[in-house]
Design an enzyme around this catalytic site. Structure first.
Site, mmCIF file in Angstrom:
data_model
loop_
_atom_site.group_PDB
_atom_site.id
_atom_site.type_symbol
_atom_site.label_atom_id
_atom_site.label_comp_id
_atom_site.label_asym_id
_atom_site.label_seq_id
_atom_site.Cartn_x
_atom_site.Cartn_y
_atom_site.Cartn_z
ATOM 1 N N LYS A 73 -0.605 3.389 4.457
ATOM 2 C CA LYS A 73 0.156 4.532 3.938
ATOM 3 C C LYS A 73 0.548 4.229 2.491
ATOM 4 O O LYS A 73 0.900 3.079 2.167
ATOM 5 C CB LYS A 73 1.395 4.732 4.825
ATOM 6 N N SER A 148 5.456 11.857 8.584
ATOM 7 C CA SER A 148 4.929 11.767 7.239
ATOM 8 C C SER A 148 3.673 10.903 7.131
ATOM 9 O O SER A 148 2.985 10.940 6.119
ATOM 10 C CB SER A 148 5.995 11.197 6.310
ATOM 11 N N SER A 172 7.725 9.370 12.288
ATOM 12 C CA SER A 172 6.621 9.579 11.353
ATOM 13 C C SER A 172 5.336 8.839 11.701
ATOM 14 O O SER A 172 4.309 9.044 11.040
ATOM 15 C CB SER A 172 7.049 9.194 9.935
#
Lengths: 441, 47
Positions: A73, A148, A172
């Site tokens: 990420k 996210s 997330s």
């Protein structure tokens, strides 16, 4: 090759039937083919990945992730590779060191293939707040992959990485895993080194893996926590499993409920003791989460060395809310008291049960651009925030499809008892027979 | 929360709000504000 699991690839690499350059080339070919439709990545590190694959030396005992392509990420610092947090404000930011978790994974042999898209500064549930455009769900590209860590999930589901690492503040990792048919793990709070990861809410944030199966998630979990687990036998006899009524009542779709009930029936048939329980109202936990996340995010971003004029609307809204909460006299103490009570309730509950089982999300992946009101968007975290607020480990795994979209089941375990969670998850996975096969349409 | 409060908080955080934005953010905050009451009520219970 890009559809294989870590375990399968490791076996082939160990036997020298394939080499890391072939695995990396296969994943890069998949990225070439699908990335335009998926937008999983902010940065693809193709040349560096090819060079790294060439530089890996074979040995008799290969480390567990040797030659395995991974996505990180893009809020996880990587030496010499830009790390943007999904924001144009940091578009050219080049970290001078890699995050601890990135170094750990590299030491275990993993090959960085790219930096995955995310909601701006990890605030959001769909990747639609990213300055780099929304990622798409490989099961249906009209839909979001969740957030996210949506880019991290989309990359693995599409075959654009073998596994990925995301971060979980209120769900997330688990919500994108549920939407994309993957396994995600949020380890017990505090068991993974977070240095070099841009924080959102430091008392909640945890990094963890997104993988195609429970076995792969166990491999990555052991690498990043440095803790060995005994995962055999995958038996559930005698396990005491709690089903919170409020979590199941939050599901409107009978087809989703039927899938979850089938998984519970398998556990019962395997000898697990199932008991329905009442749990603290999820509306209270989501309210507590929103307040803690907003106030901590305000503290973090106020210290960040960049201008805040160009932050996105979602983030600005939350920062304003956080600032407003902090101005209320004695409110921080009320919030802490409520959270302390919640933690104590969870600790007491976990003395009576080995696992808490429920749905991961209240519904299926929603459409890109659906423009849900914030209150509805916040509901996508409704069932995941309990583990975040209490620090409990949690895992989401797919249990089947409804309307050709994946459905996730969540397990929570007592602090530091991930082994139980993984064993039950492996049992459910085998019993439900879910196969990851998204179509990029 | 009135306009002056919103502008003050935005300034404290490090951004400014135009007249159009003020209305927009006030609307968005309406979704968040009920969370305060929910937690205050939950916090009223005995220790």
């Amino acid at each position: 090759m890009f559809r294989q699991t870590i375990a399968a690839l490791h076996g082939l690499l160990q036997k020298k039937e394939i080499c890391p350059t072939e695995v990396v080339a296969s994943v890069l070919d998949c990225i070439d083919e699908k990335e335009e439709a998926i937008n999983a990545y902010i940065t693809v590190t193709a040349i560096a990945a090819e060079e790294r694959a060439k530089s890996l030396h074979w040995s008799l005992a290969l480390p567990p992730l040797w030659g395995i392509p991974m996505a990180l990420k893009d809020n996880i610092d990587t030496l010499g590779v830009r790390t943007t947090c999904g924001s144009h404000i940091l578009a050219t930011r080049m970290p001078e060191t890699s995050a601890a978790i990135a170094r750990t994974l590299e030491n275990a042999g993993a090959v960085l293939i790219g930096k995955a898209n995310l909601d701006q500064f990890a605030v959001g549930s769909s990747t639609e707040t990213s300055d780099y455009g929304p990622s798409r769900n490989p099961w249906d590209t009209k839909r979001v992959p969740g957030g996210s860590s949506g880019g991290s999930a989309a990359a693995v589901a599409a075959g654009e990485a073998i596994f990925s690492i995301g971060t979980d503040t209120g769900g997330s990792l688990r919500q994108p895993a549920s939407y994309c048919g993957l396994v995600a793990v949020k380890p017990t709070f505090g068991t993974v080194d977070r240095s070099g990861i841009f924080p959102l809410a430091p008392s909640l944030d945890m990094p963890g893996p997104l993988c195609r199966c429970v076995g792969d998630a166990a491999i990555v979990h052991q690498v990043i926590t440095g803790k060995r687990m005994v995962l055999e036998p995958q038996a559930v006899a005698g396990l005491k499993i709690a089903l919170p009524r409020q979590y199941f009542n939050a599901i409107a779709d009978p087809a989703i409920l039927a899938l979850l009930r089938r998984a519970v029936d398998h556990l019962a048939a395997g000898g697990a003791e199932i008991e329905e329980i009442d749990i603290l109202d999820p509306e209270v936990t989501i309210a507590l989460y929103q307040i803690i996340c907003a106030t901590e995010a305000k503290g973090v971003l106020m210290k960040a060395p960049f201008p805040r004029e160009d932050l996105g609307e979602e983030l600005k809204s939350r920062l304003l809310f956080g600032a407003h909460c902090l101005e209320r006299p004695s409110f921080p103490a009320t919030v802490q008291k409520t959270r302390d009570r919640l933690v104590e309730t969870a600790v007491q509950l976990m003395k009576r049960y080995d696992l808490i089982l429920g749905p991961t999300t209240t519904g299926l992946a929603f459409c890109v651009g659906e423009d849900l009101p914030p209150s509805e968007m916040h509901l996508s975290d409704l069932l995941t925030v309990l583990a975040s607020l209490t620090g409990l480990p949690a895992l989401s795994l797919p249990v089947g499809l409804v309307d050709s979209l994946p459905v996730g089941l969540q397990l929570m375990a007592p602090h530091l008892r991930e082994e139980t969670m993984f064993r039950a998850a492996a049992y459910i996975e085998k019993a439900m027979g879910f196969v990851l096969r998204p179509l990029v349409n | 929360m009135d306009d002056a409060d919103l502008r003050r908080l935005a300034k404290e955080i490090g951004f400014s709000l135009s007249d159009e934005e003020i209305d927009h953010y006030r609307q968005r905050l309406l979704y968040f504000l009920p969370y305060i009451e929910t937690v205050e009520k939950a916090g009223e219970g005995k220790d």
